[in-house]
Design a protein around this motif. Sequence first.
Motif, PDB file in Angstrom:
ATOM      1  N   CYS A   1      -5.446  -0.363  -3.162  1.00 32.32           N
ATOM      2  CA  CYS A   1      -5.773   0.501  -4.099  1.00 32.32           C
ATOM      3  C   CYS A   1      -6.314   1.842  -3.606  1.00 32.32           C
ATOM      4  CB  CYS A   1      -6.932  -0.223  -4.977  1.00 32.32           C
ATOM      5  SG  CYS A   1      -7.063   0.641  -6.406  1.00 32.32           S
ATOM      6  N   ASN A   2      -7.260   1.731  -2.512  1.00 34.35           N
ATOM      7  CA  ASN A   2      -7.740   2.897  -1.894  1.00 34.35           C
ATOM      8  C   ASN A   2      -6.597   3.886  -1.418  1.00 34.35           C
ATOM      9  OD1 ASN A   2     -10.352   2.451  -2.685  1.00 34.35           O
ATOM     10  ND2 ASN A   2     -10.831   1.487  -0.578  1.00 34.35           N
ATOM     11  N   VAL A   3      -5.470   3.208  -0.708  1.00 31.02           N
ATOM     12  CA  VAL A   3      -4.260   3.935  -0.261  1.00 31.02           C
ATOM     13  C   VAL A   3      -3.786   4.684  -1.299  1.00 31.02           C
ATOM     14  CG1 VAL A   3      -2.433   3.661   1.188  1.00 31.02           C
ATOM     15  CG2 VAL A   3      -4.315   2.455   2.028  1.00 31.02           C
ATOM     16  N   TRP A   4      -3.339   3.773  -2.343  1.00 32.89           N
ATOM     17  CA  TRP A   4      -2.567   4.376  -3.430  1.00 32.89           C
ATOM     18  C   TRP A   4      -3.272   5.516  -3.930  1.00 32.89           C
ATOM     19  CZ3 TRP A   4       0.816   1.693  -7.572  1.00 32.89           C
ATOM     20  CH2 TRP A   4       1.604   0.918  -7.070  1.00 32.89           C
ATOM     21  N   GLU A   5      -4.601   5.453  -4.164  1.00 29.91           N
ATOM     22  CA  GLU A   5      -5.375   6.767  -4.585  1.00 29.91           C
ATOM     23  C   GLU A   5      -5.547   7.979  -3.397  1.00 29.91           C
ATOM     24  OE1 GLU A   5      -9.124   5.563  -6.023  1.00 29.91           O
ATOM     25  OE2 GLU A   5      -7.898   4.130  -7.587  1.00 29.91           O
ATOM     26  N   LEU A   6      -5.437   7.498  -2.405  1.00 27.30           N
ATOM     27  CA  LEU A   6      -5.532   8.513  -1.308  1.00 27.30           C
ATOM     28  C   LEU A   6      -4.076   9.138  -1.456  1.00 27.30           C
ATOM     29  CD1 LEU A   6      -7.131   9.783   1.138  1.00 27.30           C
ATOM     30  CD2 LEU A   6      -5.799   8.082   2.349  1.00 27.30           C
ATOM     31  N   GLN A   7      -2.975   8.526  -1.169  1.00 25.29           N
ATOM     32  CA  GLN A   7      -1.654   9.067  -1.194  1.00 25.29           C
ATOM     33  C   GLN A   7      -1.360   9.751  -2.339  1.00 25.29           C
ATOM     34  OE1 GLN A   7       1.000   6.038   0.142  1.00 25.29           O
ATOM     35  NE2 GLN A   7       0.359   6.201   2.356  1.00 25.29           N
ATOM     36  N   LYS A   8      -1.787   9.163  -3.611  1.00 27.91           N
ATOM     37  CA  LYS A   8      -1.475   9.824  -4.669  1.00 27.91           C
ATOM     38  C   LYS A   8      -2.144  11.339  -4.714  1.00 27.91           C
ATOM     39  CE  LYS A   8      -1.565   9.135  -9.859  1.00 27.91           C
ATOM     40  NZ  LYS A   8      -2.014   8.399 -10.841  1.00 27.91           N
TER      41      LYS A   8
ATOM     42  N   SER B   1       1.251  16.443  -6.193  1.00 24.37           N
ATOM     43  CA  SER B   1       1.870  17.912  -6.694  1.00 24.37           C
ATOM     44  C   SER B   1       3.074  17.963  -6.006  1.00 24.37           C
ATOM     45  CB  SER B   1       0.999  18.943  -6.080  1.00 24.37           C
ATOM     46  OG  SER B   1       0.671  18.597  -4.656  1.00 24.37           O
ATOM     47  N   GLU B   2       3.363  17.182  -5.189  1.00 24.80           N
ATOM     48  CA  GLU B   2       4.984  17.352  -4.462  1.00 24.80           C
ATOM     49  C   GLU B   2       5.931  16.395  -5.235  1.00 24.80           C
ATOM     50  OE1 GLU B   2       5.440  19.342  -1.893  1.00 24.80           O
ATOM     51  OE2 GLU B   2       3.194  19.364  -1.076  1.00 24.80           O
ATOM     52  N   GLY B   3       5.502  15.728  -6.110  1.00 26.49           N
ATOM     53  CA  GLY B   3       6.316  14.916  -7.013  1.00 26.49           C
ATOM     54  C   GLY B   3       6.684  13.290  -6.844  1.00 26.49           C
ATOM     55  N   PHE B   4       5.874  13.088  -5.618  1.00 25.57           N
ATOM     56  CA  PHE B   4       5.958  11.332  -5.554  1.00 25.57           C
ATOM     57  C   PHE B   4       4.340  11.028  -5.197  1.00 25.57           C
ATOM     58  CE2 PHE B   4       5.619  12.500  -1.091  1.00 25.57           C
ATOM     59  CZ  PHE B   4       6.485  13.568  -0.933  1.00 25.57           C
ATOM     60  N   ILE B   5       4.209   9.642  -5.019  1.00 28.49           N
ATOM     61  CA  ILE B   5       2.879   9.205  -4.858  1.00 28.49           C
ATOM     62  C   ILE B   5       2.805   8.020  -3.740  1.00 28.49           C
ATOM     63  CG2 ILE B   5       1.960   9.703  -7.294  1.00 28.49           C
ATOM     64  CD1 ILE B   5       2.673   6.717  -7.948  1.00 28.49           C
ATOM     65  N   HIS B   6       3.760   7.785  -3.258  1.00 30.65           N
ATOM     66  CA  HIS B   6       3.807   6.753  -1.890  1.00 30.65           C
ATOM     67  C   HIS B   6       4.385   7.487  -0.713  1.00 30.65           C
ATOM     68  CE1 HIS B   6       2.616   3.879  -4.786  1.00 30.65           C
ATOM     69  NE2 HIS B   6       3.695   4.041  -5.580  1.00 30.65           N
ATOM     70  N   ALA B   7       3.807   6.792   0.309  1.00 35.12           N
ATOM     71  CA  ALA B   7       4.488   7.405   1.534  1.00 35.12           C
ATOM     72  C   ALA B   7       5.796   6.914   1.823  1.00 35.12           C
ATOM     73  CB  ALA B   7       3.691   6.880   2.776  1.00 35.12           C
TER      74      ALA B   7
ATOM     75  N   ALA C   1       0.738  -1.298  -0.039  1.00 31.31           N
ATOM     76  CA  ALA C   1      -0.116   0.120   0.082  1.00 31.31           C
ATOM     77  C   ALA C   1       0.755   1.080   0.062  1.00 31.31           C
ATOM     78  CB  ALA C   1      -0.958   0.012   1.268  1.00 31.31           C
ATOM     79  N   GLY C   2       1.880   1.168   0.759  1.00 30.46           N
ATOM     80  CA  GLY C   2       2.844   2.310   0.842  1.00 30.46           C
ATOM     81  C   GLY C   2       4.012   2.490   0.177  1.00 30.46           C
ATOM     82  N   TRP C   3       4.338   1.341  -0.566  1.00 26.36           N
ATOM     83  CA  TRP C   3       5.545   1.055  -1.214  1.00 26.36           C
ATOM     84  C   TRP C   3       6.789   1.170  -0.229  1.00 26.36           C
ATOM     85  CZ3 TRP C   3       5.204  -0.257  -6.114  1.00 26.36           C
ATOM     86  CH2 TRP C   3       6.215  -0.249  -7.048  1.00 26.36           C
ATOM     87  N   HIS C   4       6.685   0.312   0.818  1.00 26.35           N
ATOM     88  CA  HIS C   4       7.712   0.401   1.964  1.00 26.35           C
ATOM     89  C   HIS C   4       8.391  -0.852   1.730  1.00 26.35           C
ATOM     90  CE1 HIS C   4       5.968   3.586   4.213  1.00 26.35           C
ATOM     91  NE2 HIS C   4       4.717   2.997   3.945  1.00 26.35           N
ATOM     92  N   HIS C   5       9.552  -1.027   1.651  1.00 27.14           N
ATOM     93  CA  HIS C   5      10.485  -2.042   1.244  1.00 27.14           C
ATOM     94  C   HIS C   5      10.456  -3.128   2.787  1.00 27.14           C
ATOM     95  CE1 HIS C   5      12.165   0.073  -1.964  1.00 27.14           C
ATOM     96  NE2 HIS C   5      12.541   0.959  -1.201  1.00 27.14           N
ATOM     97  N   VAL C   6      10.337  -4.237   2.295  1.00 30.81           N
ATOM     98  CA  VAL C   6      10.159  -5.358   3.402  1.00 30.81           C
ATOM     99  C   VAL C   6      11.505  -6.197   3.703  1.00 30.81           C
ATOM    100  CG1 VAL C   6       8.492  -6.713   4.739  1.00 30.81           C
ATOM    101  CG2 VAL C   6       8.179  -5.466   2.568  1.00 30.81           C
TER     102      VAL C   6
ATOM    103  N   GLU D   1       6.679 -13.382  -3.505  1.00 28.32           N
ATOM    104  CA  GLU D   1       6.112 -13.626  -5.056  1.00 28.32           C
ATOM    105  C   GLU D   1       4.722 -13.152  -4.971  1.00 28.32           C
ATOM    106  OE1 GLU D   1       7.181 -17.277  -7.197  1.00 28.32           O
ATOM    107  OE2 GLU D   1       7.618 -17.632  -5.199  1.00 28.32           O
ATOM    108  N   ARG D   2       4.038 -13.359  -3.805  1.00 27.93           N
ATOM    109  CA  ARG D   2       2.462 -12.726  -4.030  1.00 27.93           C
ATOM    110  C   ARG D   2       2.188 -11.516  -3.917  1.00 27.93           C
ATOM    111  NH1 ARG D   2       2.896 -17.334  -4.483  1.00 27.93           N
ATOM    112  NH2 ARG D   2       1.714 -19.237  -3.936  1.00 27.93           N
ATOM    113  N   MET D   3       3.481 -10.427  -3.665  1.00 34.97           N
ATOM    114  CA  MET D   3       3.207  -9.128  -3.580  1.00 34.97           C
ATOM    115  C   MET D   3       2.815  -8.398  -4.517  1.00 34.97           C
ATOM    116  SD  MET D   3       4.277  -8.266  -0.324  1.00 34.97           S
ATOM    117  CE  MET D   3       5.350  -6.535  -0.344  1.00 34.97           C
ATOM    118  N   VAL D   4       3.199  -8.736  -5.711  1.00 33.68           N
ATOM    119  CA  VAL D   4       2.609  -8.078  -6.936  1.00 33.68           C
ATOM    120  C   VAL D   4       1.118  -7.986  -7.071  1.00 33.68           C
ATOM    121  CG1 VAL D   4       4.690  -7.750  -8.421  1.00 33.68           C
ATOM    122  CG2 VAL D   4       3.717  -9.716  -8.264  1.00 33.68           C
ATOM    123  N   GLY D   5       0.669  -9.485  -6.632  1.00 39.24           N
ATOM    124  CA  GLY D   5      -0.681  -9.841  -7.027  1.00 39.24           C
ATOM    125  C   GLY D   5      -1.663  -8.589  -6.267  1.00 39.24           C
ATOM    126  N   ILE D   6      -1.336  -8.195  -5.099  1.00 38.55           N
ATOM    127  CA  ILE D   6      -2.139  -7.208  -4.572  1.00 38.55           C
ATOM    128  C   ILE D   6      -1.828  -5.918  -5.055  1.00 38.55           C
ATOM    129  CG2 ILE D   6      -2.529  -8.690  -2.599  1.00 38.55           C
ATOM    130  CD1 ILE D   6      -0.348  -7.239  -0.804  1.00 38.55           C
TER     131      ILE D   6
END
Lengths: 115, 256, 479
Positions: free
Chosen positions: C383-390, C395-401, C196-201, C216-221
Amino acid sequence: MSRHFSEDKVASFLASQKYRILDQNVIFPTGEIDIVASKGRMLVFVEVRYRKNFDAAETVDLKKLERIMQCAYLYTGGEGSYRVDVFACGPKGCHWYKGVRLDGCCESVEWLNLW
Amino acid sequence: MTSSFYMLSPDDDIFCGRLEQQALNRPLYVRGSSIKPLEKTVGIVGTRHASSYGLKVAYELGKYYASEGYVVISGLAYGIDQKSHEGALEKGTTVGVLGHGLDFHYPKSTLPLRKSIEEKGFVITWYNHEQGPRKAFFRERNWLIAALSDFIVVVEAPMKSGALITANFALQMGKEVKAVPGDIDRDSSAGSNMLIFEGAEPVLAIPKDAEEQYKSCKTVQDLVAAVGSLVEAGQLIAKWQSTGRVILEGEIIHWV
Amino acid sequence: MDVVKVWSGLTFGDRFVPVEIQITYGAGLPAFHMVGMVSESVEESKERVRYALKSVGKSIPQGRVMVAFLPSEVTKSGAHFDLALLHGFLKGNSERLIVGEVALDGTVRATVQSLRVIAAAYNSGTKKFICPRLPESVLKLMPDGDFFMVEHVSQLLSGETSTAVEDEGGTECQGRIGLNDVKGSGIKRVAMIAAAGWHHVLLMGNPGVGKSMVAERMVGIMPSMSNSEKLDLLASTGTLPDHRPARFTSWNSTPAGFFGSAKGTPGEVTFAHRGVLIMDEFPQYRKDILEGLRTVLDCRAVLASYGSQRLTWPADFLLVATSNPCPCGYLGHPKKVCKDSPTSVMRYLGRLSGPVADRIDMHYWVKADEPNEDVKAVEERVCNVWELQKSRWESEGFIHAGHIPGERVDELVEVGSSVRKLLDDSVEKAGLSRRERHKILRLSRTIADLEGAHDIGINHLIEAISYRQVIPWLRSLVP
């Protein structure tokens, strides 16, 4: 080795163009010159090539040109002005490359129909 | 050592009346960046030449009592004193009691420790800042340790030692004395073992896990309030989650 | 002197470099010369062009042919200049960008390099192309493009254009496996927060608890790729996957294969652009890869210098690293005993807490016997978090926390004053670094967004902090 008919045709054509044929098939340690002719004070070394199926000029590579230049040098002893011509013949006619240099450039190209 | 110090009377609020009871009228000199009232205190004392076992126990006890909210009182000597201060500093605060003026320091090897105590707690002494150490002063210092502490833990002490003197003072003041059992063939633990024989309560274990203590916390907010620090609470949650003890659901902690 | 000019191009990293091809003729014995730093692969196109011309009954003009590739300071490589040369011989000048490889019989093909050039050129504003037949899925990415597609060289003369290659249907859904077959609610939650927030794990755990499987399943969500993301990927790698890429790398990769070589081949990190890069057995990787990964994670791109040119590969991937806790793997196991010496465990953990692992936002301990509850509507929440954060930060130049730059975290992540004070005190007390603090804030923002909370609460902060305290816990287990 029998001489190819194209070499005779070229020699007679050159004669008709007011060139004096000095020698044919001159053999040197470095190779053979097909025709040596002269016009005025200019010596002309002629290489004749004949290919039935494709452009004969493509068979004249750097190595062949170097050999002709070496023969010309031996023939003239390094004195006097001379040039190298290439006749690239096919069944339909002939390209006359005048004044070929070592890098493949020439002064002019003429299309002749000798037969 | 030129930073400022404070002169306090024995009836000052920070002592919570402990020195008043002893009917004294000598001023005390205090230096440190965090001088706060001593609500719960414990004195941890022992020999300077302790075994590695004694040092470890002193450290763990200091840490445990500090995490329980006690202020650890000790004498800033090396050995047991030093270790109990160090353990206390990891989880809480501690007070060093000196046998000389504030401009001196003895023994030298605990000087870095004294610096960090002055940052997180304070040091205290009877003596004027220009007064150097004297042998008799250390007996008086031991008295002060006993007076400031709610109870005393003797970690490792031989038969003739300052720690036993401190324990005696504490008994005279009617305070409780605990002792850590030591090897019977080791001279440096003969005194503490004898205290147990004479009726001191033995320290049989150091409570290790903070889990029991926090089991009453039902929400994250409770835990943070109990621990006092977000990072430490997070540490505990990470540990409990990794070992499968709790499940975090929103702000509710489920104990498994 | 007549000079024929046609346009083609090449890519330098993800950058498009237009190449002007000039063709002229001179008197002399027949020769075909190419100048302008042409590499072996371009040199070979002479022969392909010669025979392709023959296939439409033409030949290279008599005499000396001179072809110049400009700018001459950049090395030209690739087989995609054939079609441009043929256009020059057959039709003369052209305003369109021409790319395509030509076979001896005159058929025109698309190479990987030609796809990259088309995409990169489109990105930098070129709209008119002459090119081989492209798949519909590629054309869809470039709606403004005017493509004259040729299947055979003769179409250059006749002017007929070919239709796009139809896509094979039904690939859209394949490969998108959600978290349904993953066991354990905690691990599902971690996967969801990371996506959701593009955080490395960094997933740690004993052998066989299913660390790699989750990775492997991370891309699926995650939401499917947008057109511009696909175009970026196409421009830098020439590949167009149906869904977000998930690149599984192995610990014996070389730096050139991992980061890409300066000469022009992209590496794994670029192939994983806008997808997931899986690094299995993270501490086993070569030291130069782990060190190099630092700057890649910071810049979200590979920066390389090649001669005087600077070259950039996009590498905005989500790193999912997995690791055992110790060399034997059984530290922290509920029943088995770790047989490693304390020093070797400490060394292993030291590699995990170095500067690279420090840049990984979430550490999680995967357990074999976690309670398994269904996490509902994972894709939808992500998906909701992506849209919210985007919408919040576009306008600041990035879309993820996870992308908030360090110096702006305090400004952009708002925390109530009382909570902030508590956090500041705790951070100071624990002696955490500024980067650590920023990671906590970013992560708690995403957690709050996932929970639908407007303000960041203590519980969000605690959860974020707990994801950063696994290695200290493992340290405490070492005798």
